[in-house]
Structures are given as structure tokens and as C-alpha cells.
Design a protein around this motif. Structure first.
Motif, PDB file in Angstrom:
ATOM      1  N   UNK A  43       0.817  -1.217   0.000  1.00 23.03           N
ATOM      2  CA  UNK A  43       0.000   0.000   0.000  1.00 23.03           C
ATOM      3  C   UNK A  43       0.852   1.270   0.000  1.00 23.03           C
ATOM      4  N   UNK A  44       2.026   1.180   0.586  1.00 22.82           N
ATOM      5  CA  UNK A  44       2.893   2.363   0.659  1.00 22.82           C
ATOM      6  C   UNK A  44       3.553   2.673  -0.681  1.00 22.82           C
ATOM      7  N   UNK A  45       3.760   1.652  -1.496  1.00 23.14           N
ATOM      8  CA  UNK A  45       4.441   1.851  -2.769  1.00 23.14           C
ATOM      9  C   UNK A  45       3.485   2.127  -3.928  1.00 23.14           C
ATOM     10  N   UNK A  46       2.255   1.650  -3.818  1.00 29.34           N
ATOM     11  CA  UNK A  46       1.303   1.752  -4.931  1.00 29.34           C
ATOM     12  C   UNK A  46       1.047   3.210  -5.306  1.00 29.34           C
ATOM     13  N   UNK A  47       1.151   3.499  -6.601  1.00 26.86           N
ATOM     14  CA  UNK A  47       0.919   4.870  -7.077  1.00 26.86           C
ATOM     15  C   UNK A  47      -0.434   4.995  -7.779  1.00 26.86           C
ATOM     16  N   UNK A  48      -1.178   3.909  -7.801  1.00 24.88           N
ATOM     17  CA  UNK A  48      -2.528   3.969  -8.344  1.00 24.88           C
ATOM     18  C   UNK A  48      -2.627   3.950  -9.852  1.00 24.88           C
ATOM     19  N   UNK A  49      -1.568   3.586 -10.540  1.00 24.73           N
ATOM     20  CA  UNK A  49      -1.662   3.494 -12.003  1.00 24.73           C
ATOM     21  C   UNK A  49      -2.547   2.306 -12.389  1.00 24.73           C
TER      22      UNK A  49
ATOM     23  N   UNK B 163      -5.154 -15.936 -10.238  1.00 23.16           N
ATOM     24  CA  UNK B 163      -4.659 -17.075 -11.010  1.00 23.16           C
ATOM     25  C   UNK B 163      -3.161 -17.323 -10.824  1.00 23.16           C
ATOM     26  N   UNK B 164      -2.469 -16.421 -10.127  1.00 24.67           N
ATOM     27  CA  UNK B 164      -1.023 -16.517  -9.940  1.00 24.67           C
ATOM     28  C   UNK B 164      -0.268 -16.442 -11.266  1.00 24.67           C
ATOM     29  N   UNK B 165      -0.797 -15.682 -12.208  1.00 28.10           N
ATOM     30  CA  UNK B 165      -0.128 -15.576 -13.510  1.00 28.10           C
ATOM     31  C   UNK B 165       1.136 -14.716 -13.430  1.00 28.10           C
ATOM     32  N   UNK B 166       1.178 -13.778 -12.481  1.00 26.01           N
ATOM     33  CA  UNK B 166       2.359 -12.938 -12.306  1.00 26.01           C
ATOM     34  C   UNK B 166       2.408 -11.715 -13.195  1.00 26.01           C
ATOM     35  N   UNK B 167       1.356 -11.457 -13.984  1.00 28.16           N
ATOM     36  CA  UNK B 167       1.366 -10.288 -14.865  1.00 28.16           C
ATOM     37  C   UNK B 167       1.514  -8.983 -14.086  1.00 28.16           C
ATOM     38  N   UNK B 168       0.799  -8.875 -12.980  1.00 27.52           N
ATOM     39  CA  UNK B 168       0.852  -7.645 -12.184  1.00 27.52           C
ATOM     40  C   UNK B 168       2.248  -7.435 -11.616  1.00 27.52           C
ATOM     41  N   UNK B 169       2.876  -8.516 -11.193  1.00 27.05           N
ATOM     42  CA  UNK B 169       4.230  -8.453 -10.633  1.00 27.05           C
ATOM     43  C   UNK B 169       5.229  -7.944 -11.663  1.00 27.05           C
ATOM     44  N   UNK B 170       5.038  -8.402 -12.896  1.00 24.63           N
ATOM     45  CA  UNK B 170       5.970  -8.039 -13.968  1.00 24.63           C
ATOM     46  C   UNK B 170       5.805  -6.600 -14.424  1.00 24.63           C
ATOM     47  N   UNK B 171       4.565  -6.121 -14.478  1.00 25.06           N
ATOM     48  CA  UNK B 171       4.315  -4.820 -15.101  1.00 25.06           C
ATOM     49  C   UNK B 171       4.439  -3.642 -14.147  1.00 25.06           C
ATOM     50  N   UNK B 172       4.333  -3.862 -12.856  1.00 23.32           N
ATOM     51  CA  UNK B 172       4.304  -2.735 -11.908  1.00 23.32           C
ATOM     52  C   UNK B 172       5.554  -1.872 -12.036  1.00 23.32           C
ATOM     53  N   UNK B 173       5.408  -0.576 -12.330  1.00 23.43           N
ATOM     54  CA  UNK B 173       6.577   0.280 -12.559  1.00 23.43           C
ATOM     55  C   UNK B 173       7.335   0.636 -11.289  1.00 23.43           C
ATOM     56  N   UNK B 174       6.702   0.470 -10.134  1.00 20.97           N
ATOM     57  CA  UNK B 174       7.366   0.850  -8.876  1.00 20.97           C
ATOM     58  C   UNK B 174       7.614  -0.363  -7.977  1.00 20.97           C
ATOM     59  N   UNK B 175       7.444  -1.556  -8.519  1.00 21.67           N
ATOM     60  CA  UNK B 175       7.668  -2.813  -7.772  1.00 21.67           C
ATOM     61  C   UNK B 175       6.831  -2.880  -6.503  1.00 21.67           C
TER      62      UNK B 175
END
Length: 208
Positions: free
Chosen positions: A157-163, A189-201
Motif C-alpha cells: 500500500x505504501x508503494x502503490x501509485x494507483x496506475x 490465477x497466480x499468472x504474475x502479470x501484475x508483478x511483472x508490469x508494476x513500474x514501482x515494484x
């Protein structure tokens, strides 16, 4: 769903499951094994003392199993489990034959049943994954004092920039529209797409 209900689905509705064991060389083996009984103390199956499966169970009393319920992928529910087993001899053998009368055709006499021994999966943890629901539903479970382990994706929650990055690539829409974003783990689904795309990790993959 309770753990007891999930174990009952494994035993009653799925029944024939694929077991994995390991031999003396550390090589995996699979075989199809019927689950004969289920109760609050675990699952029960049997095998003949002359089988290699029996030898592997005796040498290394750990198993993993998978079962599938449904006609095709999108109407199916899968249950996977790994746990510890113990040999309880001929205890509950009569109950197993009463509950599973087809066994009488395979071992018709008392003498022929002397080859059989019952094993109990007394401790384990696993996952129920239902693709017949939309979005798909995922639930972890454990029994016999086993601590459940799972992999989850979580947004810091502290890192999320809301993109919109994570939401744009989530195939089933399990990420919230609120800011900071949240992932609904029961549908992920544990696909990992969100993990890969997040610009701020901000997306973390947690295993525990």
C-alpha cells in the motif's frame, strides 16, 4: 468450504486420484489410487504388500496427489494435496470394503485380502481450485496439525501509485479499482502479470 468438506469431495466425488511418490534414487513415480474413506483424521487408501508403491510408501512416507472433478477445463475443480502417511495395517479394511463394494470383485475372498494394508494420510496441506466459477475460486486447506503454505501476490500500500498497470493485465479482474490497489487472493490465477508490469515494484510475491 471446510477442510472436511474438501476431503469428502476428494474421496466421494473424485475418488480416483494421481499419487506421486519417490524411489530410492530420488526419482518420481505416479500411479492412480482410489481414496476409500475420509474423516476428521484424514484420508485412507489401501495397497497390496507386494507392490512397488507399497515399498516406496514404507521407505518414504510422504505423498503428493491430485484429483480433477468435471468434464472439461472450464467446468472443473482440481484438488491438490501433499502430506504424510502411515500404515495402519488391516484396521478399517472391513469398513473400506463395505464403503467400496467394487473391491469385492478384485479381492473376493478373505485369503486374497491378506495382501492388503491400509494407509492413512494423517497430516497434509493443499489447495482447492475451482474453474467452474467465474472468476475462478482458490482456497488453501490443511489438517492434522500441518501448517498451510501458499504463494500469494500482494500490493504494498505504501508503494502503490494507483496506475492502471496491474489492472490492465489481470486476466480475471481480481485487482480493485480503489487506490491503493488490492488483490483478491481467493480469485487470483497466480499468472504474475501484475508483478511483472508494476513500474514501482509495489507487487510482492510472498511464499509462506
Amino acid at each position: 468450504m471446510t477442510t472436511s468438506e474438501i476431503l469428502k469431495i476428494l474421496q466421494k466425488d473424485i475418488h480416483s486420484t494421481v499419487f506421486a511418490t519417490v524411489d530410492d534414487q530420488g526419482l518420481p513415480h505416479t500411479c492412480v489410487i482410489d481414496l476409500m474413506l475420509a474423516d476428521e483424521d484424514g484420508l485412507y487408501f489401501l495397497t497390496a504388500k507386494g507392490k512397488s508403491f507399497y515399498e516406496r510408501l514404507t521407505a518414504r512416507p510422504f505423498i503428493a496427489l491430485s484429483g480433477l472433478l468435471g468434464q472439461d477445463t472450464l467446468s472443473s475443480a482440481a484438488i491438490s494435496l501433499r502430506g504424510q502417511v502411515r500404515n495402519i495395517g488391516r484396521r478399517r479394511l472391513d469398513e473400506i470394503f463395505e464403503e467400496n463394494p467394487y473391491m469385492n470383485a478384485l479381492y473376493p475372498t478373505e485369503k486374497s485380502r491378506n495382501a492388503l494394508e491400509v494407509f492413512q494420510i494423517y497430516s497434509g496441506e493443499g489447495e482447492y481450485f475451482d474453474l467452474s466459477q467465474q472468476p475462478p475460486f482458490r482456497q488453501r486447506f490443511s489438517f492434522g496439525g500441518e501448517k498451510g503454505h501458499q504463494t500469494v501476490y500482494r500490493i504494498d500500500r505504501e508503494k502503490c501509485i494507483g496506475c492502471m498497470g496491474c489492472r490492465s493485465v489481470c486476466p480475471i479482474g481480481c485487482i480493485s479499482n480503489t487506490i491503493p490497489r488490492e488483490i483478491d487472493a481467493s480469485h487470483c490465477l497466480h499468472c504474475g502479470n501484475c508483478f511483472t508490469i508494476c513500474p514501482v515494484k509495489a507487487v510482492e510475491k510472498l511464499t509462506g
